[in-house]
Design a protein around this motif. Structure first.
Motif, PDB file in Angstrom:
ATOM      1  N   MET A  86       0.833  -1.286   0.075  1.00 12.83           N
ATOM      2  CA  MET A  86      -0.145   0.172  -0.044  1.00 12.83           C
ATOM      3  C   MET A  86       0.786   1.213   0.009  1.00 12.83           C
ATOM      4  O   MET A  86       0.155   2.105  -0.057  1.00 12.83           O
ATOM      5  N   GLN A  87       2.288   1.195   0.085  1.00 11.47           N
ATOM      6  CA  GLN A  87       3.118   2.151   0.182  1.00 11.47           C
ATOM      7  C   GLN A  87       3.108   3.049  -0.758  1.00 11.47           C
ATOM      8  O   GLN A  87       3.446   2.694  -2.100  1.00 11.47           O
ATOM      9  N   ALA A  88       2.970   4.510  -0.862  1.00 11.95           N
ATOM     10  CA  ALA A  88       3.195   5.548  -1.813  1.00 11.95           C
ATOM     11  C   ALA A  88       2.715   5.162  -2.957  1.00 11.95           C
ATOM     12  O   ALA A  88       3.199   5.157  -4.236  1.00 11.95           O
ATOM     13  N   PRO A  89       1.487   4.964  -3.396  1.00  7.42           N
ATOM     14  CA  PRO A  89       0.666   4.878  -4.621  1.00  7.42           C
ATOM     15  C   PRO A  89       0.702   6.238  -5.493  1.00  7.42           C
ATOM     16  O   PRO A  89       0.580   5.996  -6.619  1.00  7.42           O
ATOM     17  N   GLY A  90       0.852   7.313  -4.855  1.00  6.62           N
ATOM     18  CA  GLY A  90       0.552   8.678  -5.474  1.00  6.62           C
ATOM     19  C   GLY A  90       1.471   9.177  -6.054  1.00  6.62           C
ATOM     20  O   GLY A  90       1.520  10.143  -7.004  1.00  6.62           O
ATOM     21  N   GLY A  91       3.022   8.965  -5.780  1.00  4.98           N
ATOM     22  CA  GLY A  91       3.877   9.631  -6.319  1.00  4.98           C
ATOM     23  C   GLY A  91       5.190   9.138  -5.870  1.00  4.98           C
ATOM     24  O   GLY A  91       5.448   8.632  -4.787  1.00  4.98           O
ATOM     25  N   PRO A  92       6.417   9.389  -6.591  1.00 10.66           N
ATOM     26  CA  PRO A  92       7.566   8.869  -6.323  1.00 10.66           C
ATOM     27  C   PRO A  92       8.303   9.499  -4.708  1.00 10.66           C
ATOM     28  O   PRO A  92       8.947   8.721  -4.178  1.00 10.66           O
ATOM     29  N   ALA A  95     -15.229   4.545  -8.655  1.00 11.98           N
ATOM     30  CA  ALA A  95     -15.422   3.633  -7.541  1.00 11.98           C
ATOM     31  C   ALA A  95     -14.980   4.451  -6.213  1.00 11.98           C
ATOM     32  O   ALA A  95     -15.559   4.266  -5.217  1.00 11.98           O
ATOM     33  N   ILE A  96     -13.874   5.060  -6.539  1.00  8.82           N
ATOM     34  CA  ILE A  96     -13.144   5.844  -5.337  1.00  8.82           C
ATOM     35  C   ILE A  96     -14.018   6.844  -4.877  1.00  8.82           C
ATOM     36  O   ILE A  96     -14.264   7.240  -3.809  1.00  8.82           O
ATOM     37  N   ALA A  97     -14.780   7.810  -6.031  1.00  2.94           N
ATOM     38  CA  ALA A  97     -15.536   8.816  -5.585  1.00  2.94           C
ATOM     39  C   ALA A  97     -16.807   7.959  -4.811  1.00  2.94           C
ATOM     40  O   ALA A  97     -17.389   8.792  -4.063  1.00  2.94           O
ATOM     41  N   GLY A  98     -17.207   6.922  -5.011  1.00  2.00           N
ATOM     42  CA  GLY A  98     -18.128   6.134  -4.330  1.00  2.00           C
ATOM     43  C   GLY A  98     -18.165   5.952  -2.864  1.00  2.00           C
ATOM     44  O   GLY A  98     -18.944   5.870  -2.191  1.00  2.00           O
ATOM     45  N   TRP A  99     -16.766   5.780  -2.601  1.00  2.00           N
ATOM     46  CA  TRP A  99     -16.472   5.562  -1.231  1.00  2.00           C
ATOM     47  C   TRP A  99     -16.764   6.684  -0.518  1.00  2.00           C
ATOM     48  O   TRP A  99     -16.750   6.418   0.750  1.00  2.00           O
ATOM     49  N   TYR A 100     -16.973   7.730  -0.964  1.00  4.60           N
ATOM     50  CA  TYR A 100     -17.061   9.102  -0.121  1.00  4.60           C
ATOM     51  C   TYR A 100     -18.575   9.710  -0.129  1.00  4.60           C
ATOM     52  O   TYR A 100     -18.977  10.513   0.606  1.00  4.60           O
ATOM     53  N   GLU A 101     -19.285   8.837  -0.741  1.00  7.49           N
ATOM     54  CA  GLU A 101     -20.738   9.342  -0.919  1.00  7.49           C
ATOM     55  C   GLU A 101     -21.471   9.447   0.313  1.00  7.49           C
ATOM     56  O   GLU A 101     -22.338  10.406   0.619  1.00  7.49           O
ATOM     57  N   HIS A 102     -21.083   8.397   1.237  1.00  8.58           N
ATOM     58  CA  HIS A 102     -21.897   8.176   2.453  1.00  8.58           C
ATOM     59  C   HIS A 102     -21.081   8.459   3.771  1.00  8.58           C
ATOM     60  O   HIS A 102     -21.329   8.181   4.767  1.00  8.58           O
ATOM     61  N   SER A 103     -19.886   9.229   3.384  1.00 10.51           N
ATOM     62  CA  SER A 103     -19.081   9.413   4.610  1.00 10.51           C
ATOM     63  C   SER A 103     -18.864  10.845   4.704  1.00 10.51           C
ATOM     64  O   SER A 103     -18.816  11.509   3.811  1.00 10.51           O
ATOM     65  N   ASP A 104     -18.914  11.208   5.915  1.00 12.87           N
ATOM     66  CA  ASP A 104     -18.693  12.771   6.005  1.00 12.87           C
ATOM     67  C   ASP A 104     -17.409  13.232   6.767  1.00 12.87           C
ATOM     68  O   ASP A 104     -17.092  14.264   7.086  1.00 12.87           O
ATOM     69  N   ALA A 105     -16.301  12.237   7.129  1.00 10.53           N
ATOM     70  CA  ALA A 105     -15.239  12.404   7.639  1.00 10.53           C
ATOM     71  C   ALA A 105     -14.186  11.527   7.279  1.00 10.53           C
ATOM     72  O   ALA A 105     -14.338  10.320   6.567  1.00 10.53           O
ATOM     73  N   MET A 106     -12.923  11.981   7.502  1.00  6.18           N
ATOM     74  CA  MET A 106     -11.648  10.839   7.374  1.00  6.18           C
ATOM     75  C   MET A 106     -10.830  10.903   8.534  1.00  6.18           C
ATOM     76  O   MET A 106     -10.811  11.839   9.228  1.00  6.18           O
ATOM     77  N   LEU A 107     -10.200   9.777   8.690  1.00  5.83           N
ATOM     78  CA  LEU A 107      -9.476   9.565   9.901  1.00  5.83           C
ATOM     79  C   LEU A 107      -8.024   9.237   9.194  1.00  5.83           C
ATOM     80  O   LEU A 107      -7.958   8.423   8.588  1.00  5.83           O
ATOM     81  N   LEU A 108      -7.076  10.069   9.589  1.00  5.40           N
ATOM     82  CA  LEU A 108      -5.849  10.002   8.943  1.00  5.40           C
ATOM     83  C   LEU A 108      -4.590   9.928   9.884  1.00  5.40           C
ATOM     84  O   LEU A 108      -4.754  10.478  11.120  1.00  5.40           O
ATOM     85  N   GLY A 109      -3.658   9.255   9.571  1.00  3.02           N
ATOM     86  CA  GLY A 109      -2.297   9.225  10.454  1.00  3.02           C
ATOM     87  C   GLY A 109      -1.587  10.480   9.941  1.00  3.02           C
ATOM     88  O   GLY A 109      -1.846  10.957   9.121  1.00  3.02           O
ATOM     89  N   ARG A 110      -0.361  10.512  10.681  1.00  5.18           N
ATOM     90  CA  ARG A 110       0.382  11.832  10.558  1.00  5.18           C
ATOM     91  C   ARG A 110       1.004  12.102   8.978  1.00  5.18           C
ATOM     92  O   ARG A 110       0.660  13.037   8.424  1.00  5.18           O
ATOM     93  N   LYS A 111       1.381  10.781   8.488  1.00  5.89           N
ATOM     94  CA  LYS A 111       2.275  11.144   7.146  1.00  5.89           C
ATOM     95  C   LYS A 111       1.098  11.299   6.244  1.00  5.89           C
ATOM     96  O   LYS A 111       1.309  12.323   5.361  1.00  5.89           O
ATOM     97  N   GLY A 133      -1.222   3.417   6.997  1.00  3.21           N
ATOM     98  CA  GLY A 133      -0.969   2.277   7.253  1.00  3.21           C
ATOM     99  C   GLY A 133      -0.889   1.603   8.792  1.00  3.21           C
ATOM    100  O   GLY A 133      -1.719   0.701   9.109  1.00  3.21           O
ATOM    101  N   ASP A 134      -0.080   2.477   9.424  1.00  2.00           N
ATOM    102  CA  ASP A 134       0.055   2.276  10.804  1.00  2.00           C
ATOM    103  C   ASP A 134      -0.986   2.354  11.746  1.00  2.00           C
ATOM    104  O   ASP A 134      -1.245   1.471  12.526  1.00  2.00           O
ATOM    105  N   LEU A 135      -2.020   3.295  11.398  1.00  3.56           N
ATOM    106  CA  LEU A 135      -3.234   3.584  12.022  1.00  3.56           C
ATOM    107  C   LEU A 135      -3.971   2.483  11.666  1.00  3.56           C
ATOM    108  O   LEU A 135      -4.928   1.974  12.581  1.00  3.56           O
TER     109      LEU A 135
END
Length: 201
Positions: A16-22, A47-63, A133-135
């Motif tokens: 799952m590490q660093a999918p978005g950029g080098p 599909a990813i857009a659909g993940w957020y349709e019924h969610s109103d918050a994110m829970l994120l680790g520091r990184k 990932g750690d979270l």
């Protein structure tokens, strides 16, 4: 009761590490950052857009919080995700941050497990754990994950952080929906369903 939903992009071998950029996360000498875009397609975005349709918050680790907070506030306003990411409430789990500046962000205090239990018991929609990932592994160990939303892409990396790393709690999963995009990405939604059962042939 609010749901905690782990939303993660994975390689076929579970990285799952660093999918978005080098430069997203080169921890432990990881040299494969940016692996997702070449193997994504329009159906993955839908599909990813659909993940957020019924969610109103994110829970994120520091990184993940720092990566998102450095990008989304100045992202292209024509990108349909930009307003959504900026307007959603963000709960941040960190032992080192003392403040969070990205709009609608709250730094969780005290024990993260206790804090997430309180969030689950509060009013509101589902809460997406994105990356982090750690979270995510902490929440899995403590039985706080209600659902997994995964895109599993047709690429093997061989090294890197895995969502289901060594020491993951054995868990049976109930498939809610599973499909494959034209580019070969598996989009799966799964719910924990007790412990695995075992048999032989």
């Amino acid at each position: 009761m609010r749901k905690i939903i782990v939303c993660t992009f994975l390689t076929l071998d579970g990285v799952m590490q660093a999918p978005g950029g080098p430069d997203e996360d080169s921890g432990s000498g990881f040299k494969h950052g940016g692996w997702q875009k070449p193997v994504a397609d329009d159906e993955v975005g839908t599909a990813i857009a659909g993940w957020y349709e019924h969610s109103d918050a994110m829970l994120l680790g520091r990184k993940t919080y720092e990566i998102f907070a450095s990008y989304w506030p100045t992202a292209d306003p024509d990108n349909p995700f930009t307003d959504r990411m900026n307007s959603m409430h963000k709960y941040v789990a960190s032992r080192t941050l003392t403040s969070v500046e990205w709009q609608n962000s709250t730094l969780l205090e005290g024990d993260i497990t206790d804090a997430v239990r309180k969030l689950k018991a509060s009013d509101g929609g589902s809460i997406n754990v994105v990356g982090s990932g750690d979270l995510a592994q902490t929440l899995m160990r403590d039985g706080l994950v209600d659902e997994y939303r995964l895109t599993i892409h047709p690429v093997i990396i061989g090294t890197g952080k895995r969502l289901f790393a060594d020491g993951a709690i054995p868990t049976a999963l109930e498939p809610v929906s599973v499909s494959t995009t034209k580019g070969g990405t598996i989009v799966g939604v799964y719910r924990p369903n007790g412990k695995p059962t075992y048999d032989s042939y």
